[in-house]
Motif scaffolding. Structure first.
Motif, PDB file in Angstrom:
ATOM      1  N   THR A 199       0.797  -1.226   0.000  1.00  0.00           N
ATOM      2  CA  THR A 199       0.000   0.000   0.000  1.00  0.00           C
ATOM      3  C   THR A 199       0.831   1.280   0.000  1.00  0.00           C
ATOM      4  O   THR A 199       0.315   2.359  -0.234  1.00  0.00           O
ATOM      5  CB  THR A 199      -0.929   0.037   1.227  1.00  0.00           C
ATOM      6  OG1 THR A 199      -0.133   0.042   2.420  1.00  0.00           O
ATOM      7  CG2 THR A 199      -1.857  -1.169   1.242  1.00  0.00           C
ATOM      8  N   ARG A 200       2.149   1.163   0.286  1.00  0.00           N
ATOM      9  CA  ARG A 200       2.984   2.356   0.377  1.00  0.00           C
ATOM     10  C   ARG A 200       4.275   2.164  -0.403  1.00  0.00           C
ATOM     11  O   ARG A 200       4.748   1.036  -0.580  1.00  0.00           O
ATOM     12  CB  ARG A 200       3.320   2.647   1.854  1.00  0.00           C
ATOM     13  CG  ARG A 200       2.131   3.086   2.689  1.00  0.00           C
ATOM     14  CD  ARG A 200       2.452   3.087   4.179  1.00  0.00           C
ATOM     15  NE  ARG A 200       2.579   1.728   4.689  1.00  0.00           N
ATOM     16  CZ  ARG A 200       3.673   1.236   5.255  1.00  0.00           C
ATOM     17  NH1 ARG A 200       4.746   2.012   5.392  1.00  0.00           N
ATOM     18  NH2 ARG A 200       3.730  -0.002   5.703  1.00  0.00           N
ATOM     19  N   VAL A 201       4.837   3.258  -0.879  1.00  0.00           N
ATOM     20  CA  VAL A 201       6.125   3.180  -1.563  1.00  0.00           C
ATOM     21  C   VAL A 201       7.251   3.175  -0.535  1.00  0.00           C
ATOM     22  O   VAL A 201       7.083   3.648   0.596  1.00  0.00           O
ATOM     23  CB  VAL A 201       6.321   4.359  -2.548  1.00  0.00           C
ATOM     24  CG1 VAL A 201       5.348   4.266  -3.703  1.00  0.00           C
ATOM     25  CG2 VAL A 201       6.221   5.705  -1.846  1.00  0.00           C
ATOM     26  N   THR A 202       8.390   2.641  -0.927  1.00  0.00           N
ATOM     27  CA  THR A 202       9.562   2.621  -0.072  1.00  0.00           C
ATOM     28  C   THR A 202      10.469   3.805  -0.417  1.00  0.00           C
ATOM     29  O   THR A 202      10.161   4.601  -1.316  1.00  0.00           O
ATOM     30  CB  THR A 202      10.363   1.318  -0.276  1.00  0.00           C
ATOM     31  OG1 THR A 202      10.909   1.321  -1.609  1.00  0.00           O
ATOM     32  CG2 THR A 202       9.474   0.095  -0.105  1.00  0.00           C
ATOM     33  N   LYS A 203      11.606   3.872   0.244  1.00  0.00           N
ATOM     34  CA  LYS A 203      12.566   4.940  -0.036  1.00  0.00           C
ATOM     35  C   LYS A 203      13.181   4.800  -1.428  1.00  0.00           C
ATOM     36  O   LYS A 203      13.843   5.731  -1.919  1.00  0.00           O
ATOM     37  CB  LYS A 203      13.658   4.961   1.024  1.00  0.00           C
ATOM     38  CG  LYS A 203      14.495   3.690   1.078  1.00  0.00           C
ATOM     39  CD  LYS A 203      15.549   3.770   2.182  1.00  0.00           C
ATOM     40  CE  LYS A 203      16.394   2.498   2.231  1.00  0.00           C
ATOM     41  NZ  LYS A 203      17.408   2.554   3.311  1.00  0.00           N
TER      42      LYS A 203
ATOM     43  N   LYS B 260       0.747   4.124  -7.765  1.00  0.00           N
ATOM     44  CA  LYS B 260      -0.425   4.902  -8.192  1.00  0.00           C
ATOM     45  C   LYS B 260      -0.955   5.746  -7.035  1.00  0.00           C
ATOM     46  O   LYS B 260      -1.279   6.931  -7.202  1.00  0.00           O
ATOM     47  CB  LYS B 260      -1.514   3.961  -8.704  1.00  0.00           C
ATOM     48  CG  LYS B 260      -2.854   4.624  -9.013  1.00  0.00           C
ATOM     49  CD  LYS B 260      -2.875   5.340 -10.332  1.00  0.00           C
ATOM     50  CE  LYS B 260      -4.267   5.899 -10.632  1.00  0.00           C
ATOM     51  NZ  LYS B 260      -4.408   6.441 -11.969  1.00  0.00           N
ATOM     52  N   ILE B 261      -1.027   5.151  -5.862  1.00  0.00           N
ATOM     53  CA  ILE B 261      -1.503   5.885  -4.683  1.00  0.00           C
ATOM     54  C   ILE B 261      -0.600   7.079  -4.403  1.00  0.00           C
ATOM     55  O   ILE B 261      -1.070   8.193  -4.153  1.00  0.00           O
ATOM     56  CB  ILE B 261      -1.559   4.950  -3.453  1.00  0.00           C
ATOM     57  CG1 ILE B 261      -2.640   3.884  -3.646  1.00  0.00           C
ATOM     58  CG2 ILE B 261      -1.822   5.743  -2.179  1.00  0.00           C
ATOM     59  CD1 ILE B 261      -2.590   2.764  -2.624  1.00  0.00           C
TER      60      ILE B 261
ATOM     61  N   ARG C  71      -2.306   2.502 -14.341  1.00  0.00           N
ATOM     62  CA  ARG C  71      -3.225   1.481 -13.822  1.00  0.00           C
ATOM     63  C   ARG C  71      -2.553   0.604 -12.772  1.00  0.00           C
ATOM     64  O   ARG C  71      -1.491   0.031 -13.027  1.00  0.00           O
ATOM     65  CB  ARG C  71      -3.718   0.582 -14.959  1.00  0.00           C
ATOM     66  CG  ARG C  71      -4.253   1.339 -16.171  1.00  0.00           C
ATOM     67  CD  ARG C  71      -5.437   2.212 -15.798  1.00  0.00           C
ATOM     68  NE  ARG C  71      -5.834   3.072 -16.883  1.00  0.00           N
ATOM     69  CZ  ARG C  71      -6.722   2.754 -17.823  1.00  0.00           C
ATOM     70  NH1 ARG C  71      -7.302   1.580 -17.821  1.00  0.00           N
ATOM     71  NH2 ARG C  71      -7.027   3.627 -18.767  1.00  0.00           N
ATOM     72  N   PRO C  72      -3.164   0.478 -11.579  1.00  0.00           N
ATOM     73  CA  PRO C  72      -2.583  -0.394 -10.553  1.00  0.00           C
ATOM     74  C   PRO C  72      -2.801  -1.859 -10.901  1.00  0.00           C
ATOM     75  O   PRO C  72      -3.864  -2.249 -11.394  1.00  0.00           O
ATOM     76  CB  PRO C  72      -3.369  -0.008  -9.294  1.00  0.00           C
ATOM     77  CG  PRO C  72      -4.691   0.467  -9.815  1.00  0.00           C
ATOM     78  CD  PRO C  72      -4.392   1.148 -11.120  1.00  0.00           C
ATOM     79  N   ILE C  73      -1.782  -2.662 -10.663  1.00  0.00           N
ATOM     80  CA  ILE C  73      -1.907  -4.091 -10.929  1.00  0.00           C
ATOM     81  C   ILE C  73      -0.891  -4.836 -10.079  1.00  0.00           C
ATOM     82  O   ILE C  73       0.163  -4.299  -9.715  1.00  0.00           O
ATOM     83  CB  ILE C  73      -1.709  -4.405 -12.433  1.00  0.00           C
ATOM     84  CG1 ILE C  73      -2.236  -5.789 -12.771  1.00  0.00           C
ATOM     85  CG2 ILE C  73      -0.253  -4.271 -12.824  1.00  0.00           C
ATOM     86  CD1 ILE C  73      -2.360  -6.056 -14.256  1.00  0.00           C
ATOM     87  N   TYR C  74      -1.189  -6.062  -9.759  1.00  0.00           N
ATOM     88  CA  TYR C  74      -0.305  -6.875  -8.922  1.00  0.00           C
ATOM     89  C   TYR C  74       0.982  -7.232  -9.676  1.00  0.00           C
ATOM     90  O   TYR C  74       0.975  -7.413 -10.891  1.00  0.00           O
ATOM     91  CB  TYR C  74      -1.037  -8.163  -8.514  1.00  0.00           C
ATOM     92  CG  TYR C  74      -0.238  -9.052  -7.604  1.00  0.00           C
ATOM     93  CD1 TYR C  74      -0.156  -8.775  -6.240  1.00  0.00           C
ATOM     94  CD2 TYR C  74       0.433 -10.155  -8.105  1.00  0.00           C
ATOM     95  CE1 TYR C  74       0.575  -9.587  -5.390  1.00  0.00           C
ATOM     96  CE2 TYR C  74       1.172 -10.974  -7.262  1.00  0.00           C
ATOM     97  CZ  TYR C  74       1.237 -10.692  -5.905  1.00  0.00           C
ATOM     98  OH  TYR C  74       1.969 -11.486  -5.078  1.00  0.00           O
ATOM     99  N   GLY C  75       2.088  -7.345  -8.936  1.00  0.00           N
ATOM    100  CA  GLY C  75       3.322  -7.859  -9.509  1.00  0.00           C
ATOM    101  C   GLY C  75       4.156  -6.877 -10.300  1.00  0.00           C
ATOM    102  O   GLY C  75       5.081  -7.282 -11.000  1.00  0.00           O
ATOM    103  N   HIS C  76       3.858  -5.581 -10.212  1.00  0.00           N
ATOM    104  CA  HIS C  76       4.625  -4.593 -10.968  1.00  0.00           C
ATOM    105  C   HIS C  76       5.331  -3.616 -10.033  1.00  0.00           C
ATOM    106  O   HIS C  76       5.223  -2.407 -10.179  1.00  0.00           O
ATOM    107  CB  HIS C  76       3.706  -3.850 -11.947  1.00  0.00           C
ATOM    108  CG  HIS C  76       3.303  -4.691 -13.119  1.00  0.00           C
ATOM    109  ND1 HIS C  76       2.563  -5.832 -12.987  1.00  0.00           N
ATOM    110  CD2 HIS C  76       3.559  -4.560 -14.452  1.00  0.00           C
ATOM    111  CE1 HIS C  76       2.366  -6.376 -14.176  1.00  0.00           C
ATOM    112  NE2 HIS C  76       2.966  -5.632 -15.076  1.00  0.00           N
TER     113      HIS C  76
END
Length: 300
Positions: free
Chosen positions: A158-162, A191-192, A210-215
């Motif tokens: 749900t969140r991006v890393t550094k 995307k968020i 577009r949000p999608i799993y595995g990317h």
């Protein structure tokens, strides 16, 4: 005893007769065995996840602002429009602080279903671009097999890393703003983050993200069907996109985080409908692909 042998022979014949003598080969095996493109007019045939491609062009292994990765896969082939786009985007990457781009899979020499790893990438109009900013554009073939990209999202997705930077944001904006691009697939976290940090007066391009799993270690660019490619099947927008023309930073994005990535823990309800086996890139035979793919496969 003789009667028993006759019965066994008859049973064996029946058993053999029930099995196909020559099972139809899988399309991914046939296309995966081709090491060179077809010498035909460049054409995307069919849909991104059900098709092939004629006259594909190889992205040079190394350029002034890019390197093709995992060369052993022989998947650095694309429609000329895709090759031009990747070269242009790699130049744009230098404008956001990167040395260029590390470019992953595009397509096989004649497109078609891949031997493994992708459902799409079949018509030369999909390409994976690593999230790893290049540290060198002179990697050897061996080094390109060993190096890995970086993940830009947390384990809860749900969140991006550094690892995520403003340069990633700017690069994706440049890619999405290109009129040749139909959509770009990324991890939901990216995307968020972009939805939360993009000014209100600069959000039109977000609709293509577009949000999608595995990317989480790469973003996947999909181009529109090139002008004149009448055999290419355009990907249709959703009804919501047509009616609202929004940026995708709405309930749809929230659904990805709340239900798709973290589904509610409820007991599964038994289905009354029998499961029907569906054909996909792993099981396609040539009969499942557009008829023109026969010519692409057979061409010298």
């Amino acid at each position: 005893m003789r009667h028993f042998k006759r019965l066994c022979s008859a049973a064996l014949m029946l058993a053999c007769g029930a099995l196909p003598l020559h099972a139809e080969p899988l399309a991914r095996q046939l296309f995966g065995a081709k090491s060179s493109p077809s010498y035909q007019q460049p054409t995307a045939v069919g849909f991104y996840s059900n098709g092939c491609a004629a006259g594909l062009e190889a992205l040079p292994e190394t350029g002034p602002t890019w390197q093709a990765m995992r060369l052993s896969r022989n998947r650095n082939w694309g429609h000329p429009e895709m090759i031009d786009f990747l070269k242009d985007l790699s130049v744009s990457a230098t404008g956001v602080g990167w040395k260029g781009l590390y470019i992953g899979d595009i397509s096989q020499p004649r497109g078609g279903p891949m031997t493994g790893g992708h459902a799409s990438h079949q018509i030369g109009l999909d390409a994976d671009i690593w999230m790893l900013p290049p540290s060198s554009l002179s990697l050897s073939r061996s080094e390109r097999e060993k190096i890995s990209s970086i993940s830009i999202r947390t384990n809860d997705q749900t969140r991006v890393t550094k690892n995520w930077t403003q340069s990633h944001h700017a690069l994706l904006r440049a890619a999405a703003s290109d009129p040749r691009v139909d959509r770009i697939f990324v991890a939901a976290a990216a995307k968020i983050q972009m939805c939360n940090t993009t000014p209100r007066n600069d959000r039109a391009w977000l609709q293509k993200i577009r949000p999608i799993y595995g990317h989480n270690t790469h973003f996947h660019v999909r181009l529109k069907c090139p002008a004149g490619d009448s055999l290419c099947q355009t990907q249709k927008p959703t009804v919501a996109e047509l009616s609202k023309g929004g940026d995708g930073c709405d309930a749809t994005l929230n659904w990805w985080v709340t239900e798709y990535l973290n589904p509610p823990k409820t007991a599964p309800q038994p289905s009354k409908k029998p499961k029907v086996a569906t054909r996909n890139a792993k099981t396609y035979t040539m009969a499942d692909l557009p008829q023109q793919c026969q010519s692409v496969l057979a061409s010298r």
